[in-house]
Enzyme design. Sequence first.
Site, PDB file in Angstrom:
ATOM      1  N   THR A 127       0.810  -1.215   0.000  1.00  0.00           N
ATOM      2  CA  THR A 127       0.000   0.000   0.000  1.00  0.00           C
ATOM      3  C   THR A 127       0.849   1.273   0.000  1.00  0.00           C
ATOM      4  O   THR A 127       2.053   1.239   0.173  1.00  0.00           O
ATOM      5  CB  THR A 127      -0.944   0.015   1.217  1.00  0.00           C
ATOM      6  OG1 THR A 127      -0.175  -0.218   2.410  1.00  0.00           O
ATOM      7  CG2 THR A 127      -2.003  -1.065   1.095  1.00  0.00           C
TER       8      THR A 127
ATOM      9  N   SER B 239       1.079   8.798   5.045  1.00  0.00           N
ATOM     10  CA  SER B 239       0.527   8.768   3.692  1.00  0.00           C
ATOM     11  C   SER B 239       1.663   9.082   2.729  1.00  0.00           C
ATOM     12  O   SER B 239       2.268  10.148   2.811  1.00  0.00           O
ATOM     13  CB  SER B 239      -0.596   9.795   3.526  1.00  0.00           C
ATOM     14  OG  SER B 239      -0.975   9.886   2.171  1.00  0.00           O
ATOM     15  N   ARG B 240       1.974   8.136   1.847  1.00  0.00           N
ATOM     16  CA  ARG B 240       3.113   8.333   0.947  1.00  0.00           C
ATOM     17  C   ARG B 240       2.777   9.263  -0.218  1.00  0.00           C
ATOM     18  O   ARG B 240       3.642   9.598  -1.002  1.00  0.00           O
ATOM     19  CB  ARG B 240       3.603   6.969   0.445  1.00  0.00           C
ATOM     20  CG  ARG B 240       4.129   6.098   1.580  1.00  0.00           C
ATOM     21  CD  ARG B 240       4.881   4.876   1.102  1.00  0.00           C
ATOM     22  NE  ARG B 240       5.256   4.066   2.265  1.00  0.00           N
ATOM     23  CZ  ARG B 240       4.665   2.948   2.635  1.00  0.00           C
ATOM     24  NH1 ARG B 240       3.652   2.485   1.934  1.00  0.00           N
ATOM     25  NH2 ARG B 240       5.067   2.276   3.687  1.00  0.00           N
ATOM     26  N   VAL B 241       1.504   9.642  -0.328  1.00  0.00           N
ATOM     27  CA  VAL B 241       1.130  10.622  -1.354  1.00  0.00           C
ATOM     28  C   VAL B 241       1.346  12.037  -0.839  1.00  0.00           C
ATOM     29  O   VAL B 241       1.769  12.928  -1.552  1.00  0.00           O
ATOM     30  CB  VAL B 241      -0.335  10.405  -1.783  1.00  0.00           C
ATOM     31  CG1 VAL B 241      -0.806  11.531  -2.689  1.00  0.00           C
ATOM     32  CG2 VAL B 241      -0.474   9.070  -2.499  1.00  0.00           C
TER      33      VAL B 241
END
Length: 530
Positions: free
Chosen positions: A337, A363-365
């Site tokens: 994910t 959150s990697r976004v």
Amino acid sequence: MNNSDKFSTTIKARINKYSSKATFEEEGKVISVGDGIAYVSGLTNIMLNELVLFENGSYGMALNLESDFVGVVMLGEYKNITEDSVVKRTKTVVSVPVGDELVGRIVDPLGQPIDGKGKISSKKLMPIEKIAPGVMTRQSVDQPLPTGILSIDSMFPIGKGQRELIIGDRQTGKTTIAIDTIINQKGKNIYCVYVAIGQKNSSVAQLARTLNAHDAMEYTTIVSATASDIPALKYIAPYTGVTIAEEWMSKGKDVLIIYDDLSKHAVAYRTISLLLRRPPGREAYPGDVFYLHSRLLERACRLNKENGGGSITALPIIETQAGDISAYIPTNVISITDGQLFMETGMFNAGQRPAIGIGLSVSRVGSSAQIKAVKQMAGTLKLELAQYSELNAFSQFGSDLDNETKRVLEHGERVMQMIKQPQNQPYDQIDEAILLFAIKERFIKWIPIDKIELFKQDAIAYFKNTNARAKLVKTQAFDDTLIEEFRNEFKKFLSSYISSFSNYDVSKYGSKEELKYSASKTKQAKTTKK
């Protein structure tokens, strides 16, 4: 015409209609059956995941293709199937109905309705197994998919096409976050698919009631494989859900899909694999359990304009044991994910809802999935809460604290109250930006801690019809002029609001002069600046 001529004419007509093509049905026979698994011989040309039909009318799915026999997972009743029962190929893999006809419906993993609303009229069937879109067909995640939950949208934003894991122990609010996110999509032209894996029938019924109460079933489909269903149905349920979602994505629509939860999905697959006598690995899971979830979650993405521009945003849920995120399935899904929301049991039991742990959540976004107004106001929020968490741990020792530490702790405590949120009450993104403005500008320091929840409601109601909010809706960002306008509005609101608190010492937190609102002073300041 005599009888011989009649027979001659009939024979000639039959000869003309004769076809030289041979037709045959490939059939096999059951060698053994039990525990939901049937071993069948004679099906030499069968495909992986192909449906087969048994004598009693039940279907099965071919999962193990051995040299002498086929391992078939039963998808229906099998008690009256015996040795030497006939099994026929259908020459089709497991497929489910897709399309707008499924909106507002509750279906089983085979796409059959279980909500008592009659048949689904969809004529289009799609196979549940499909290769995920390639890299060149995708585009980056840069459009927000707001959850309506202040702590998530400010610190761990989710974008369209992202896969954000919700992970934590049992009863820590994981499903609540998923439901609130679905409710928040009302009026945003986003389809939602909720996949219930191994849950109680009563839980699924309660979920449907909640969504109906908020008019969320108007854009939602529920795929339900309950705890009483056989493992094979739990195994195919998430693939059914993403197949339904892919049909809308292919038409350029945005879809949100919830997998609740993939821990039970992995257990169902482990059960099937052990019954099929596949060799067990770590924690008795089969060697391909990583591929089980990777091929599922990779189907969630955002397509580029050349491929329709649709998206599937996935929120898989994983249940941990005693907060152990280093177990086999949690580490697998974390690595697939684009971030995770870690639910802390201690925070949940202490009354902090949602109980999202700041330290392990990510959150990697990042901020690319936020509107500019939220991004501007939330920049330092995570750092402030990290400082509060660290100092709060030290303050438990009871040693004397300096003024700066007390200030950080008091502010942190108020922020924690600000990011508390009641169930099924998502915020609009503009309202989130206004609440974050109050945090960043330290306007919350005058509010008693037990009045914070009331303050949030009253502040949102106050700003609803102000020019400042209308401008923010239009620009989606703060500039210097708008910041000054919001400061003045907050001072105007607070000066009358705080006076309603009886026996409350405002001067403890700052000068009363700071709260005085003067239109003439503001006008004079602007003239001087020019």
